[in-house]
Structures are given as C-alpha cells and as structure tokens.
Design an enzyme around this catalytic site. Structure first.
Site, PDB file in Angstrom:
ATOM      1  N   ASN A  88      -3.830  -2.239  -0.782  1.00 12.36           N
ATOM      2  CA  ASN A  88      -2.511  -2.795  -0.511  1.00 12.36           C
ATOM      3  C   ASN A  88      -1.461  -1.715  -0.734  1.00 12.36           C
ATOM      4  O   ASN A  88      -1.264  -1.268  -1.856  1.00 12.36           O
ATOM      5  CB  ASN A  88      -2.232  -3.977  -1.434  1.00 12.36           C
ATOM      6  N   GLU A  89      -0.810  -1.285   0.315  1.00 11.83           N
ATOM      7  CA  GLU A  89       0.241  -0.272   0.236  1.00 11.83           C
ATOM      8  C   GLU A  89      -0.222   0.942  -0.584  1.00 11.83           C
ATOM      9  O   GLU A  89       0.369   1.292  -1.602  1.00 11.83           O
ATOM     10  CB  GLU A  89       1.513  -0.881  -0.347  1.00 11.83           C
ATOM     11  N   THR A  90      -1.300   1.533  -0.122  1.00 14.44           N
ATOM     12  CA  THR A  90      -1.852   2.707  -0.783  1.00 14.44           C
ATOM     13  C   THR A  90      -1.976   3.830   0.230  1.00 14.44           C
ATOM     14  O   THR A  90      -1.909   3.622   1.437  1.00 14.44           O
ATOM     15  CB  THR A  90      -3.243   2.397  -1.360  1.00 14.44           C
ATOM     16  N   GLY A  98      -3.044  -2.642   3.681  1.00 17.80           N
ATOM     17  CA  GLY A  98      -1.645  -3.025   3.762  1.00 17.80           C
ATOM     18  C   GLY A  98      -0.749  -1.819   3.915  1.00 17.80           C
ATOM     19  O   GLY A  98      -0.307  -1.243   2.923  1.00 17.80           O
ATOM     20  N   GLU A 131       8.117  -0.674  -4.626  1.00 12.17           N
ATOM     21  CA  GLU A 131       7.403  -0.887  -3.364  1.00 12.17           C
ATOM     22  C   GLU A 131       8.373  -0.657  -2.223  1.00 12.17           C
ATOM     23  O   GLU A 131       9.207  -1.496  -1.912  1.00 12.17           O
ATOM     24  CB  GLU A 131       6.820  -2.300  -3.299  1.00 12.17           C
TER      25      GLU A 131
END
Length: 1013
Positions: A413-415, A439, A933
């Site tokens: 996720n958002e990596t 993500g 984020e």
C-alpha cells in the site's frame, strides 16, 4: 441463490467426510481453541513445563487482549491504534498425546497471532512468526511425548505503534492440530488451476506436493466432486517424485461467479497397499478472469465493474478476534449493499474470510503488506521486512491461491523501491494465474496499475496515459456519521485547493441549517469538524456519487475499493484531531454495523431489488418551522413521490449524473410524517418514511442470528432502538442501555458506532445508545439451554429540549429457545439515593427538573436484573443546534467537546511523552516522527516547518531516513522555515523526523508537505 448453493454444499461436505472416514483415512484435525491459560505481561521461564500457571486466566481463542482493554489517551498504540494498548502476553495449554499417535506425522497450525510470536513445546523452542497477519505452523511429532505436553506461546507487542491503525493482540484466530500418517499431502501442497474452460468441458490442473519418507509404492487418487456432491471426474497417478501434476477434464462445468458461486471439491488421497493414508479436500471454482487495459476487468467473458470496498481485518464490533459468524455477517451486509469485491487492507485476512467469500460470491483483492519499509514506528516494514518478506510472501501465496474469490494480488500500500520487481517475480512464480498490483507503487513493474487517492483528483483524468489495466485501490475517501447532517459541503483540505485539485460540489443551502455556521457561505473552509455529514458532502477530493459516475462511464476504469466498507478503530488523530476520537469514520457502515445513508446510495446504484431510502430523519426539536430542508431519496426505481403529512410534494426521477443520482426536494419543515413512495412502470414497489418523534419513552429489541459452519456456536446480533410512546424511532437517543444475560452465552461486545465513545466494548453490562441505537453481540457457549437477553433503560431527553418526562422501560429478547416469564417490579429515586424495594414503584412516566439524577432498581420474580442511572442536565445529550446558536464545538456530539483538535497540524505526530493541542513541544534530545501520506501525482515537493523557541537552539531534519539539513532555531514567536528541492520528499509515503539537538524546548506549530508553496 448463493445461500441455496451454500446449504447444498454444506450437506455434501458432511456426507463426503463420513464416506472418507469409512474408507480408512487417518487424517484427524483437532481443535485446540479451548482451555488456554493466559497472562498479560512478561514472565521469565513461562515456557518451561514446570512453570506454575494456576493463577492465570483460562480462556478460549480467538482472543484479542487489546480489544478487551480500556481506551486510554496515553495507550501504546497511540491515536494510530485508537488508543489501545500493546504489551506482552503468554498463552499456555496442555496437549494430551494418546498411544494411537505413535508413528504419526503431527503438525500444529496457527491461523493468526499478532505479532512477533515465539512457540515452545515442552520447553523446546519451535520457532516464531514476526508478522502478525500470516498463518504458520510446525511439525511436532518428534517433540511430543506420550501423555501431557506443554505448549507455550509468547506474543510480543511491546514495541508500538506497530501499525497505522488498530491491531489486535494475541492469538486472534483458530489453532488446530493435524494428525496424519507419515505419508501425507504437504501443508498447502495442492495447487489447482483451470487453464481451459468451455461450455462443454473444463481442464482442471492439480499440482500436488507429497510429504513422505519415500514416494515409491504410493498412488495419488484425485476425484472431482460437483457442487451437487456427485463425482464427475477422477485421476490416478503412481508417484515417483515429491510433486506431481494431474490434468482432469470436467464435463459441462458450472462456472464460479459473483451471482452463482458454484464450488467444486477436489478430494486428494494418498493410497498405499490399497489403504488410504491421507485425504485432503480442497474447494475450488471453475472460472476465467482477464484484465484489459482498454476495457477493465472480465469474469467468465463478462465485463464486470468491481464495486468494492477496502477493510481492515479489525473492522467492526469485536476487534481482531472475530468469530466466523461475525465475518460472515459483515460480508453479507456488504453483499446486500451491492458490493462484489473487497480489498484486504493492508494485510491478509484469516482463512475463514476467504472461505466465506468463495461461498457467497465476493471477489477479493488479496493484500499482503502495508509497507516495504517503515510506515509506523515499529511495524513489520521497519523491523522484519528485509529479512522475512520473501518467505512470508511465499507462505501467503501458497495458502490463498486456490480461492476462486481471489482475482488479484496486492503486494503493498503506497510503497516504492527496487524490491517491488522482486516481489512481483515471486508472485508470478508461485501463482502465474493472477495479476499483481499495489496501492500507487511502481506501476512500471505491476501488472495492474493501482492508485489510491490520486485517482480522486480532476487532473488525474486529464493527464492519464494508460499502459496497464487500472484499478482505484482506495477511492473515494468520504466521511459520514450515522444520523448527522450538514447542508454545506466540507472538504478535508478546503476548496479550492491546488494540491488536492478536488472536484467541485455545491452547498445544499447557502447557510448551514442544521448546526452553527462557522463561516460565511462565500468562504469554503477546511476547519475540522467533530462529526461529518451523512449527505454525500464531506470528503477529501470527490463525492461517492461522482466517483461512481466516473467508474461506471469510463470503460478502462476497472472499479474502485472505497475507503472503507466499515468504520474502524485507529487513525483517530488523522483529520479529526485525536482523543477522544477512537475511530476512522469513512465506512458505509459504522463500527456496530449500522447502515449509514451512504450504504443506501450504493444499494440504489448497485442492486436491482426495488428499494427507496429517505434522508434526513424528520425530528428537529430546535428547527424553525418553514426552514427549507434538502430531502433526498435514494432509489433504483423509475421515480419517487414525496409526501408530507399526506400532501404530495411531487415526483422525481433518479438521474445518471452525480448531482442527479438522488431524488431531491426542498421541503419547508413542519412536524409530522415524511414519506417516499417508489414506482416502477407506474406500480408502487417500495416505500420509506420518517415520523417526527416525541421524547423517548420505550426501547425495542430484535435479533439476527448468524450460524457458523466451522462448528462454532451461532452469534446473535441484538439491536436495541429508542422510540417514543407511539413507537416512532427517536434519532437523538443516547440514554444508557443496561443488559442482563441469562443462559449459556457471553456478550462479545456492546457497540453503538459512536466514534468518540471511549467506554470499553468488552466486559460491560451497559452502554449508551448513539443516535438512537445500540447493539449487543452475543455468542452462545457449547452448552445447551435457553438464552435470554434483557435490556433496560431510563428514557427521556437528557437536555429536555421539548419534554421533562422520564420513562423506565425493559425489553426481553430470546436468543435461543422461548422467552422466559417476566414478573417485573421497578423502583426508582430522583434524589440521587440508591433505590430499594421501599422506594417508589414505577407505574408511568414522571417529570423531573434539569440537574436530576434518576436511579432505578429492576427486579424479576424478586431477583435483581440490573440497576439503572440517568442524569438530565442542559449540557448533556445529542441534538441539532439551531441556526445561529453559539456553541463550542462544530457538531451535535457534545461528548466530543474535550477533543484536542490539532487545528494546524498536517500530520499524525508522535512526540516522546509530550502532547499538545495544535502544536508539539519537543524537549532537548527528543524528536517528532510522523508519516505523511502524499497520494498525489509526481512533482517537486517541499517541506515547510513553523516553530518557535525561547532561545537559540538547533533542529536536525531527516526525510525518509536521509539527513537533509540542520536548522538554527532562534528566539522567535513563530517562524516559517521552508526546505525546497530536498530531492527526498516523494510522491507516496514520507517519513519525516525532526530532532531537537539544542538545549531548550522547541515548539513546532505546523508541519506541511506540498508542491505549491
């Protein structure tokens, strides 16, 4: 339709199991969920068999000690974990080894332990599992001895926060012992694919891994059983290696689909000398999936939009230790909303979750990691990822790859990082049949381009270049509190906002009609709100309606996973400022599983069964008569007619564009009955109504029972609502409801959905209702017998807005069996004293003055059921503020007045023992660490800091673990410092650390990352 298939398949599994046992199989699965001894806190030597645990608590697993604990503002999980604790816990139990196990292969299997667990058997360490969201196990035959054996498990959650949301603590999933002959099928050793499917025939390929001292003389017999329980194909193979592949042709295949989840069973047997040595049953589905860049997702040759939600494992009312029945209840609720897909954000679920998704036809984006590096201070990414990711990835893939419900893997996720390509390579190696996404990370190496909130921006659609199939992994982000409304639009970061580039959404009224208006209508503020509106008008960048319009109409838009399906504990400091907030309010259902208005919007767009839903409610005790209220009706009918007190206000038709998807009227308020009637082809198909309620005078209770299929007792979800004397729902009710449970059962949780109610869910006998409703989750034990739940309350308007009458009411709900006889006597006092049988007996509602505390004693057949207490005062209770009424909070929830709202902070900050409102004090040697984020598009980002100090000092700045620069902080009241072109602030997630390396306190007043300074 899927329930009929499910029941038919359940009957088959029972019959098939009996036939296999009589055929001589020796595989035995033993449930180890009961008779655990538990101790919270670390102890030396607790792994030793000689250790005395007589004073430990005896319990059953699944178990979550963090959920059982109280909410505390200084709790170890911090605001990220909803102010719950961590800590270290020990579990111990005995395993009795009978003589019949001699010479057997024996494996102990854990479905889930959070986290960093270590396992010992008879004092010998077997190993451990650092990750808290994976199943794991050990072969223990060589370590068992005849008679009693001691199993000990240490679970270490002492390093917190270890996630960016609430996580459970302990053995939160089932434990089993599997006993077989030495010649056995390896754990997760069966892999089934369906490479070719036509209407006439399906090719089923089964790869089987054998675990045996030697394979010579063994035969693998594989049978395919249809959903109706009939054998339709078979293959036999003499084994000459540890892994063998068989291809079986299945005639006239029944495809697994979201509306017809037909499940076949593969029965794999190892035979030696004519005797069955091991049998494993694997359910699978015959189905085809495809992801196309131009046209999105395809299932069985049909173009299908993914109408999805994202959910944490811990979403809902009982923490991480959810009985299977609660998991089923949650998924069925989502299915009834029209949801056809779930993203397991941001980690795998327990095995039962996927089994249920297979059964009910729910598609799954199966996600393994939140981060490939640190995202929370002590998370898996920070502590274990580098050493364990590949082994854990392979374990996860092998466990889940046979589920037809899983249509795509998400590996983060958002990596970002070079490791992404290696992760995708392993996925393709272990399971080449499913694509891989993440993500908003490394789209060049992913099969499907996943994007989180970035897909909510207007510019996303102007600049998009398609190179891969696209899926919105996390969109839309909207907030709602059940039963709460505002008529003006709210954006998290204000509007207009160049960085967020949100879609415009007009206010429903020029001035706020429900609560005090903090700013002129011409100003679009981003001020923090305590609660958010259940009209679809509180968001980050896009409304739910607009997001659905785009997804529906753009062919390449495969679908979305809205954030979220259910509200969840944690991320409480994000947006709303922290304590006493405990939860994130982005769900279409709240923590108790109550449906928000948003639920019905999706139902109107995603389902075909005729429905109509009306909002808002029609009880407004402070509303001026004639105030124009926006009235909406969500419906999938042709048109809806609105009536007020029997007068037709006209018909409206639901439209296809975002602002037209609801039928809308502006109705001058007057008390009475507001009713919507839906028509299809001119015929009434559904109706809904709201009636202006008087003061609450009674409660009503009803239950829904959910039966588990794994042998667990059923769970009853008991809903208690407040009503007036005419049985009309009272939407502001928050009187305390007390419960008395009789029979072999336990209350798992009392939950009302209130995001700022920090009373414990567990171990309590009462809780306040929230906006008129409360739920008790009751689980029977293994014993037989009738089960009755009684609920009682002292009722009335706590602020006495319209009435000073008080009622005392008791209701009985039969959980199992018939209701027991009631012979109730109620005695009460109004002077604060404890009531006795000599106190006045309650006969009818009575008036009290503000400042009065009423207490009641409720008896049944002379035995005390419960004692009740309620206070009535001008500063208590929920209500709408009148236009222009001055208040100290921007909401109707007075319990939130004590919230420390960080008005300027742009981050979730964790300071070493120091907390402030809108600022952070950093003493010498301490540091502020926060995770930002940034889900925007690529660009040059800068960091801006505002700080002050009493004298000259210095600040050391790190971004994503890189030293950026040292700032000199001089004596100043407040000063902005901007660091541009660092080259370290990235699109996606950023870790920023600010350390005070000087000799005086620093006050950080604002931290911000942006591309638009």
């Amino acid at each position: 339709m899927h329930w009929a298939i499910y029941l038919k398949q359940t009957l088959f599994y029972v019959l098939a199991t009996i036939s296999i046992i009589t055929a001589g199989t020796s595989r035995e699965t033993i449930n180890l969920n009961d008779e655990w001894s538990f101790h919270l806190g670390d102890l030396d030597g607790a792994q030793a068999p000689s250790f005395t645990d007589d004073d430990w608590r005896v319990l059953s697993v699944p178990h979550d000690w963090a959920f059982e604990a109280a909410f505390r503002p200084n709790a170890a999980q911090t605001d990220r974990g909803g102010y719950k604790p961590g800590g270290i816990g020990w579990y111990r139990r005995e395993i009795e080894m009978p003589e019949s196990w001699k010479g057997k292969a024996i494996r102990i299997q854990f479905d889930g332990i959070y986290m960093d667990s270590q396992v010992w058997l008879n004092g010998e360490k077997l190993g451990g599992m650092p990750y808290g969201y994976l199943s794991f196990g050990f072969d223990i035959a060589s370590k068992l001895k005849p008679g009693k054996n001691t199993l000990a498990i240490r679970v270490d959650n002492s390093k917190e926060p270890s996630a960016r949301w609430y996580h459970g603590c302990g053995i939160y999933a089932p434990v089993n012992l599997v006993v077989t002959e030495p010649e056995r099928i390896a754990h997760d050793g069966i892999y089934i694919t369906t490479p070719e499917i036509t209407d006439e025939e399906a090719s089923v390929q089964i790869e089987t891994e054998i675990d045996a001292p030697k394979t010579k003389g063994l035969t693998l017999v594989t049978r395919i059983i249809s959903p109706e329980g009939k054998e339709v194909a078979q293959a036999k193979t003499r084994l000459d290696s540890a892994t063998t592949t068989q291809t079986i042709r299945v005639p006239s295949p029944q495809r697994w689909d979201v509306d017809s989840p037909s499940l076949y069973t593969c029965v794999s047997q190892i035979v030696k000398g004519g005797k069955v040595r091991d049998t494993v049953e694997t359910r699978f589905g015959i189905r085809q999936i495809a992801w196309e860049t131009e046209t999105g997702f395809w299932l069985n040759g049909r173009n299908l939009k993914l109408k999805g939600v994202a959910d944490h494992l811990e979403c809902g009312p009982v923490g991480a230790a959810s009985p299977e029945a609660i998991i089923r209840w949650k998924l069925e609720l989502l299915k009834s909303m029209g949801v056809n897909a779930v993203r397991t954000a941001h980690n795998p679920q327990v095995p039962a979750f996927y089994d249920i998704c297979d059964e009910i036809g729910m598609l799954v984006m199966d996600e393994i990691f939140d981060g490939w590096r640190k995202k929370a201070d002590q998370d898996y990414g920070a502590r274990f990822f580098d050493q364990h990711w590949e082994a854990d990835l392979r374990t996860w893939l092998k466990r889940d790859r046979n589920h037809p419900s899983i249509i795509i893997y998400s590996v983060g996720n958002e990596t970002r990082g070079e490791v992404g390509a290696d992760i995708v390579k392993v996925c393709h190696e272990v399971d080449p049949t499913r694509p891989v996404t993440s993500g908003h990370a490394a789209p060049d190496v992913m099969d499907v381009h996943g994007v989180n909130g970035g897909s909510e921006r207007q510019r996303f659609y102007k600049k998009l270049e398609l190179h891969h199939p696209f899926i919105a992994t996390e969109a839309p982000h909207t907030w709602q509190v059940r039963g709460y409304y505002r008529s003006r639009t709210w954006w998290r970061d204000g509007y207009p906002n160049k960085k967020q580039d949100p879609f415009p959404l007009p206010d429903l009224t020029e001035k706020e009609i429900f609560t005090y208006d903090w700013a002129p209508a011409s100003e679009k503020t981003s001020s923090k709100q305590v609660f958010n509106s259940s009209y679809d008008n509180a968001m980050v960048r896009i409304s739910a309606r607009k997001n659905w319009e785009l997804m529906r109409d753009l062919p390449w838009y495969s679908g979305h996973f809205r954030w979220t399906g259910f509200d969840y504990l944690g991320e409480a400091g994000y947006v709303h400022g922290g304590w006493p907030f405990r939860a994130f309010m982005g769900g279409a259902l709240d923590l108790a599983g109550f449906k928000k208005d948003l639920f019905y919007f999706y139902q109107s767009q995603w389902t075909n069964k005729p429905m109509v839903h009306l909002l808002p409610h029609w009880t407004h005790p402070k509303m001026e008569h004639g105030t124009l209220i926006p009235v909406w009706a969500y419906s999938n009918a042709d048109e809806v007619e609105l009536f007020l007190n029997g007068r037709s206000l006209g018909k409206n038709k639901p439209g296809t564009q975002a602002l037209e998807m609801q039928c809308e009227w502006f109705v001058p308020w007057e008390p009475g009955t507001l009713e919507a009637v839906a028509y299809k082809d001119g015929v009434e198909v559904a109706r809904a109504k709201h009636v202006t309620a008087e003061t609450p005078a009674r409660i009503t209770g009803f239950k829904k029972s959910i039966q588990a299929t794994n042998g667990e007792p059923e769970v009853a979800v008991v809903t208690v609502k407040q009503q007036d004397k005419n049985r009309n729902f009272y939407p502001y009710g928050e009187n305390r409801i007390a419960f008395h449970l009789e029979g072999p059962a336990k209350i798992l949780s009392l939950e009302n959905g209130n995001p700022v109610d920090t009373e414990p869910n567990f171990g309590q006998s009462s809780r306040r209702a929230f906006f008129g409703a409360l739920r008790a989750f009751v689980q029977p034990t293994q014993e037989k017998g009738d089960i009755v739940l009684r609920a009682g309350a002292i009722l009335g308007e706590r602020r006495q807005l319209t009435s000073d009458l008080v009622s005392i009411n008791v209701r009985t709900v039969a959980i199992r069996g018939a209701k027991s006889e009631n012979k109730l006597r109620i005695h009460y006092t109004t002077d604060g004293s404890t009531p006795t049988t000599e106190s006045p007996r309650y006969k009818k509602p009575f008036p009290v003055s503000l400042g009065t505390t009423v207490k009641a004693l409720v008896l049944n057949k002379g035995e005390t059921l419960f004692t009740l207490e309620e206070t009535f005062a001008e500063n208590l209770g929920l209500h709408w503020y009148a236009p222009g009424e001055k208040t100290t909070v921007d909401a109707s929830g007075l319990q939130a007045e004590d919230a420390k709202l960080s008005q300027n902070c742009k981050s979730d900050m964790v300071v070493s023992g120091h907390y402030g409102t809108g600022y952070a004090i950093v003493p010498p040697g301490d540091s502020v660490q926060f995770y930002q984020e940034n889900d925007g598009s690529n660009g040059q980002y800068a960091l801006r800091i505002r700080y002050q100090s009493s004298r000259e000092t210095s600040i050391e700045l790190k971004v994503n673990d890189y030293d950026v620069q040292t700032l000199e902080a001089k004596n100043t009241k407040a000063k902005w410092k901007q660091i541009t072109s660092t080259g370290r602030i990235l699109n996606g997630g950023n870790h920023i650390q600010i350390k005070n390396t000087g000799e005086t306190d620093i006050l950080l007043d604002e931290l911000e990352v942006s591309s638009n300074f």
